[in-house]
Design an enzyme around this catalytic site. Structure first.
Site, PDB file in Angstrom:
ATOM      1  N   CYS A 136      20.800  47.142  52.355  1.00 56.81           N
ATOM      2  CA  CYS A 136      21.554  46.069  51.702  1.00 56.81           C
ATOM      3  C   CYS A 136      22.149  46.537  50.372  1.00 56.81           C
ATOM      4  CB  CYS A 136      20.642  44.883  51.400  1.00 56.81           C
ATOM      5  SG  CYS A 136      19.612  44.378  52.774  1.00 56.81           S
ATOM      6  N   ASP A 137      21.363  47.239  49.574  1.00 59.65           N
ATOM      7  CA  ASP A 137      21.741  47.453  48.178  1.00 59.65           C
ATOM      8  C   ASP A 137      21.980  48.910  47.786  1.00 59.65           C
ATOM      9  OD1 ASP A 137      21.477  44.723  47.784  1.00 59.65           O
ATOM     10  OD2 ASP A 137      19.354  44.874  47.304  1.00 59.65           O
ATOM     11  N   CYS A 157      15.517  46.507  49.891  1.00 62.29           N
ATOM     12  CA  CYS A 157      16.334  46.787  51.075  1.00 62.29           C
ATOM     13  C   CYS A 157      17.429  47.787  50.746  1.00 62.29           C
ATOM     14  CB  CYS A 157      16.929  45.488  51.602  1.00 62.29           C
ATOM     15  SG  CYS A 157      18.051  45.708  52.985  1.00 62.29           S
TER      16      CYS A 157
HETATM   17  C1  LIG Z   1      16.987  40.631  47.743  1.00 62.21           C
HETATM   18  C2  LIG Z   1      17.452  40.734  49.173  1.00 62.21           C
HETATM   19  C3  LIG Z   1      18.726  41.161  49.449  1.00 62.21           C
HETATM   20  C4  LIG Z   1      19.162  41.246  50.761  1.00 62.21           C
HETATM   21  N1  LIG Z   1      20.442  41.656  50.984  1.00 62.21           N
HETATM   22  C5  LIG Z   1      20.909  41.683  52.248  1.00 62.21           C
HETATM   23  C6  LIG Z   1      22.260  42.068  52.509  1.00 62.21           C
HETATM   24  O1  LIG Z   1      23.011  42.395  51.591  1.00 62.21           O
HETATM   25  N2  LIG Z   1      22.660  42.075  53.808  1.00 62.21           N
HETATM   26  C7  LIG Z   1      21.838  41.725  54.845  1.00 62.21           C
HETATM   27  O2  LIG Z   1      22.282  41.711  56.002  1.00 62.21           O
HETATM   28  N3  LIG Z   1      20.551  41.374  54.625  1.00 62.21           N
HETATM   29  C8  LIG Z   1      20.070  41.349  53.362  1.00 62.21           C
HETATM   30  N4  LIG Z   1      18.770  41.015  53.132  1.00 62.21           N
HETATM   31  C9  LIG Z   1      17.905  40.715  54.293  1.00 62.21           C
HETATM   32  C10 LIG Z   1      18.204  39.288  54.788  1.00 62.21           C
HETATM   33  O3  LIG Z   1      18.123  38.410  53.706  1.00 62.21           O
HETATM   34  C11 LIG Z   1      17.228  38.876  55.884  1.00 62.21           C
HETATM   35  O4  LIG Z   1      17.260  39.819  56.934  1.00 62.21           O
HETATM   36  C12 LIG Z   1      17.604  37.502  56.448  1.00 62.21           C
HETATM   37  O5  LIG Z   1      17.674  36.557  55.416  1.00 62.21           O
HETATM   38  C13 LIG Z   1      16.603  37.054  57.507  1.00 62.21           C
HETATM   39  O6  LIG Z   1      16.986  35.804  57.926  1.00 62.21           O
HETATM   40  P1  LIG Z   1      15.984  34.768  58.598  1.00 62.21           P
HETATM   41  O7  LIG Z   1      16.819  33.618  58.999  1.00 62.21           O
HETATM   42  O8  LIG Z   1      15.200  35.443  59.636  1.00 62.21           O
HETATM   43  O9  LIG Z   1      14.934  34.358  57.488  1.00 62.21           O
HETATM   44  P2  LIG Z   1      14.969  34.033  55.928  1.00 62.21           P
HETATM   45  O10 LIG Z   1      16.283  34.294  55.314  1.00 62.21           O
HETATM   46  O11 LIG Z   1      13.775  34.683  55.376  1.00 62.21           O
HETATM   47  O12 LIG Z   1      14.741  32.446  55.909  1.00 62.21           O
HETATM   48  C14 LIG Z   1      13.516  31.888  56.258  1.00 62.21           C
HETATM   49  C15 LIG Z   1      13.562  30.408  55.994  1.00 62.21           C
HETATM   50  O13 LIG Z   1      12.370  29.794  56.476  1.00 62.21           O
HETATM   51  C16 LIG Z   1      11.967  28.808  55.558  1.00 62.21           C
HETATM   52  N5  LIG Z   1      10.542  28.530  55.764  1.00 62.21           N
HETATM   53  C17 LIG Z   1       9.481  29.361  55.600  1.00 62.21           C
HETATM   54  N6  LIG Z   1       8.327  28.703  55.884  1.00 62.21           N
HETATM   55  C18 LIG Z   1       8.690  27.450  56.229  1.00 62.21           C
HETATM   56  C19 LIG Z   1       7.971  26.295  56.628  1.00 62.21           C
HETATM   57  N7  LIG Z   1       6.631  26.291  56.725  1.00 62.21           N
HETATM   58  N8  LIG Z   1       8.659  25.162  56.911  1.00 62.21           N
HETATM   59  C20 LIG Z   1      10.011  25.137  56.838  1.00 62.21           C
HETATM   60  N9  LIG Z   1      10.737  26.205  56.483  1.00 62.21           N
HETATM   61  C21 LIG Z   1      10.092  27.340  56.165  1.00 62.21           C
HETATM   62  C22 LIG Z   1      12.310  29.392  54.200  1.00 62.21           C
HETATM   63  O14 LIG Z   1      12.419  28.370  53.236  1.00 62.21           O
HETATM   64  C23 LIG Z   1      13.662  30.034  54.528  1.00 62.21           C
HETATM   65  O15 LIG Z   1      14.669  29.067  54.413  1.00 62.21           O
HETATM   66  C24 LIG Z   1      18.305  40.910  51.834  1.00 62.21           C
HETATM   67  C25 LIG Z   1      17.000  40.470  51.566  1.00 62.21           C
HETATM   68  C26 LIG Z   1      16.576  40.378  50.251  1.00 62.21           C
HETATM   69  C27 LIG Z   1      15.179  39.898  49.967  1.00 62.21           C
END
Ligand SMILES: Cc1cc2nc3c(=O)[nH]c(=O)nc-3n(C[C@H](O)[C@H](O)[C@H](O)COP(=O)(O)OP(=O)(O)OC[C@H]3O[C@@H](n4cnc5c(N)ncnc54)[C@H](O)[C@@H]3O)c2cc1C
Length: 310
Positions: free
Chosen positions: A138-139, A135
């Site tokens: 992000c980084d 990303c």
């Molecule tokens: C290395 C890295 C760095 C990042 N840095 C940044 C940053 O600095 N700033 C920023 O804004 N964004 C950043 N991002 C992007 C950001 O992390 C994502 O956009 C954000 O986390 C998305 O949120 P979400 O709630 O949609 O899903 P996610 O954070 O992906 O969470 C999904 C959740 O669903 C759960 N899950 C999956 N399948 C199941 C199931 N079958 N049953 C129950 N639970 C389940 C998982 O365990 C997880 O808890 C980064 C991403 C990465 C990978």
């Protein structure tokens, strides 16, 4: 909850899930969240988050996720750190199966996120979230005046590379072929940028590092197998994302890649089932946008429950 039927079950515990949890708990829906075995989501993998509003000095990903969880739990969000195995949305109440047990709910918010596709080559795991990222938004800012690599041949790779020129002194795009999925306009923009070099027929076969972090990569030309080393302190892999929707087994409509489609505001093709965050988002993929969508889904679920007299 009436007759063992919940008003709302939230699946997933990233920024979208916890925000949906916070809003729905404050709306007295007594939500139950299945957080997944990797509770906290993608940000558990990152050290510094500098672009989430409210943290003037930045925050680590795990710390921020702990704050989001604590805040939602304070208002009564119930969290189980378990994975949902399957769902049945064919009738109401909806069924959610967790470790063999079936839970019933009048409404559902799906927030299971997406995962970036990594290369899976030697040396990658040790540098994830250190020198190697998926990303640039992000980084990218952590690589000021450094030479970085971008891996991929689609629009995302071109976009990441162009964005990175704001910080990096040089950006090298590596692509295993010389045909491009990127649109002509995005490719041309990268091609003509003075800080970007494009190298086709180069695939990373190993990441190199020392105690200070990433130092470079071993590249291979797939045409003849010849190898060379390239120096770099940062690398951005932009070869795609995969939404986590396999467990839904076609219960809600998705696009061909598996991203859940919204039909009316945050509602999916099934009335009463909502989705938020990276699991629907092919464009922004940020913590703040996921959190915003979690808020929308909780508010939409609350209104839908009211309109449907639950
Ligand atoms: C290395 C890295 C760095 C990042 N840095 C940044 C940053 O600095 N700033 C920023 O804004 N964004 C950043 N991002 C992007 C950001 O992390 C994502 O956009 C954000 O986390 C998305 O949120 P979400 O709630 O949609 O899903 P996610 O954070 O992906 O969470 C999904 C959740 O669903 C759960 N899950 C999956 N399948 C199941 C199931 N079958 N049953 C129950 N639970 C389940 C998982 O365990 C997880 O808890 C980064 C991403 C990465 C990978």
């Amino acid at each position: 909850m009436t007759d063992g039927i919940r008003d709302l079950i939230i699946i997933g515990s990233g920024p979208a899930g916890y925000t949906a949890g916070l809003y729905s708990a404050r709306a007295m829906l007594k939500p139950l969240m299945f957080a997944g075995y990797m509770s906290g989501g993608q940000l558990m993998l990152t050290s510094d988050v500098e672009n989430f509003p409210g943290y003037p000095s930045g925050v680590t990903g795990p710390e921020m996720m702990m704050h989001l969880r604590e805040q939602a739990e304070r208002f009564g969000l119930e969290v189980e750190d378990k994975n949902v195995e399957s769902v049945d949305f064919s009738g109401r109440p909806f069924k959610v199966v967790v470790e063999g047990e079936t839970f019933l709910s009048h409404s559902i918010v799906i927030c299971t996120g997406a995962e970036a596709i990594w290369l899976g080559v030697e040396g990658e795991d040790a540098q994830k979230g250190r020198g190697i990222s998926t990303c640039a938004t992000c980084d990218g800012a952590f690589f000021k005046d450094e030479e970085v690599l971008v891996i991929g041949g689609g629009d995302s790779a071109m976009e990441e590379a162009t964005f990175l020129t704001r910080f990096a002194s040089k950006v090298t795009i590596l692509h295993r072929r010389d045909t491009w999925r990127a649109s002509k306009v995005m490719l041309d923009r990268a091609r003509t940028h003075e800080k970007i070099e494009i190298r086709p027929f180069r695939q990373v076969v190993e990441w190199l590092s020392d105690d200070s972090g990433l130092t470079g990569a071993v590249l291979e030309d797939p045409r003849d197998g010849s190898r060379e080393e390239i120096s770099s302190t940062g690398a951005f892999i932009a070869i795609g994302h995969k939404p986590i929707t396999a467990f839904l087994e076609g219960q809600v409509e998705t696009d061909e890649e598996g991203y859940i489609l919204h039909k009316e505001h945050s509602m999916t093709s099934v009335a009463g089932v909502f989705a938020a965050g990276d699991v629907v988002d092919t464009r922004y993929r940020q913590a703040i946008t996921a959190a915003g969508m979690g808020c929308q889904a909780a508010m939409d679920a609350e209104r839908w429950l009211e309109d449907n007299q639950h």
